[in-house]
Design an enzyme around this catalytic site. Sequence first.
Site, mmCIF file in Angstrom:
data_model
loop_
_atom_site.group_PDB
_atom_site.id
_atom_site.type_symbol
_atom_site.label_atom_id
_atom_site.label_comp_id
_atom_site.label_asym_id
_atom_site.label_seq_id
_atom_site.Cartn_x
_atom_site.Cartn_y
_atom_site.Cartn_z
ATOM 1 N N GLU A 25 0.826 -1.209 0.000
ATOM 2 C CA GLU A 25 0.000 0.000 0.000
ATOM 3 C C GLU A 25 0.861 1.261 0.000
ATOM 4 O O GLU A 25 2.070 1.202 0.235
ATOM 5 C CB GLU A 25 -0.929 0.014 1.210
ATOM 6 C CG GLU A 25 -0.208 0.067 2.540
ATOM 7 C CD GLU A 25 -1.125 0.477 3.682
ATOM 8 O OE1 GLU A 25 -1.439 1.677 3.760
ATOM 9 O OE2 GLU A 25 -1.495 -0.390 4.492
ATOM 10 N N LYS A 87 -5.748 10.516 1.252
ATOM 11 C CA LYS A 87 -5.906 9.127 1.689
ATOM 12 C C LYS A 87 -7.168 8.596 1.014
ATOM 13 O O LYS A 87 -8.268 9.103 1.240
ATOM 14 C CB LYS A 87 -6.028 9.073 3.209
ATOM 15 C CG LYS A 87 -6.171 7.674 3.770
ATOM 16 C CD LYS A 87 -6.316 7.732 5.294
ATOM 17 C CE LYS A 87 -6.574 6.354 5.868
ATOM 18 N NZ LYS A 87 -6.809 6.398 7.331
ATOM 19 N N ASP A 139 -18.518 3.575 13.117
ATOM 20 C CA ASP A 139 -17.224 3.752 12.458
ATOM 21 C C ASP A 139 -16.588 2.385 12.222
ATOM 22 O O ASP A 139 -15.992 1.789 13.116
ATOM 23 C CB ASP A 139 -16.311 4.628 13.324
ATOM 24 C CG ASP A 139 -15.071 5.101 12.574
ATOM 25 O OD1 ASP A 139 -14.825 4.590 11.456
ATOM 26 O OD2 ASP A 139 -14.360 5.974 13.089
ATOM 27 N N LYS A 160 -5.270 -3.097 13.594
ATOM 28 C CA LYS A 160 -4.574 -2.122 14.421
ATOM 29 C C LYS A 160 -5.130 -2.172 15.849
ATOM 30 O O LYS A 160 -6.340 -2.223 16.050
ATOM 31 C CB LYS A 160 -4.715 -0.732 13.818
ATOM 32 C CG LYS A 160 -4.078 -0.633 12.424
ATOM 33 C CD LYS A 160 -4.252 0.730 11.817
ATOM 34 C CE LYS A 160 -3.582 0.810 10.445
ATOM 35 N NZ LYS A 160 -4.302 0.060 9.407
#
Length: 304
Positions: A25, A87, A139, A160
């Site tokens: 990425e 992003k 979210d 994460k």
Amino acid sequence: MNAYLDIHPEVKAALEANQPVVALESTIISHGMPYPDNVTTALKVEETIRENGAIPATIAIIGGRLKVGLTHEEIEYLGKTGLAITKTSRRDMPVIISKKMDGATTVATTMMIAAMAGVKVFATGGIGGVHRGAETTFDISADLQELANTDVAVVCAGCKSILDIGLTLEYLETNGVPVIGYQTKVMPAFYNRESDFGVDYQLDTAEEIAGAMKAKWEMNLKGGMVVANPIPEQFSMSRDLIDPAIEQALRELDEQGVKGKESTPFLLSRVKELTGGDSLESNIELVLNNARLGAAIAKSYCAA
């Protein structure tokens, strides 16, 4: 061929010859760390993949073109431009492409573009997931829906650790995404080798993982696969250090009203500051570790 897609000649030749290719990425370059550390790390990850017998294909959007495999000059450009590059997740792509803008690809968009090019293995740091408090904020990273729909295996150190690992695993299970632990039965927590949650299956070799990928897609079971690869033990951070830093960063996120696509960069940056930079070193080492495993899986998949 996709009209918006540019495949680097080296990557194209490897794909046509059934040689192993590993996608990477670009958000980690533009948004993951400051210049010049971001460029140094990106080039080191590519070199690690080459040393382990595969071809690296760093993915980004430059001038509205979907790039699969970048030149050193393009990586330098992404690193120097940094946060000024958008992003880019799935929802952003139509505007980024039509306006011929630059975009740093997230896990989701890297998977999409890799799949367009025929790349089956992608090595990254950690996937996105269900954010803590998602029962009120909703979210949830677009990475999870991409894993449900796009045929790419993602080698990572888990999701994460700023996220809700348990809910992330539930979401993946609901969408039929296998979570494979490489030589572990426990879901790694990014900076740490272990969490309080298990994986679906433990597989101990790259050949076994490649076999599972091949079986999945030959049965036309759509979607990707998470290959959870724990950070090397010598770089694993103590939960006594990392957990309080994450909790403080989450409090500050809420107090400052940071939301949406800015949440993860904010949290990772604050955790780095609160740990005196130790989390950045761990982050780099786990990406290199995933690159090594990604290359081994890509080689095995081509040989399967």
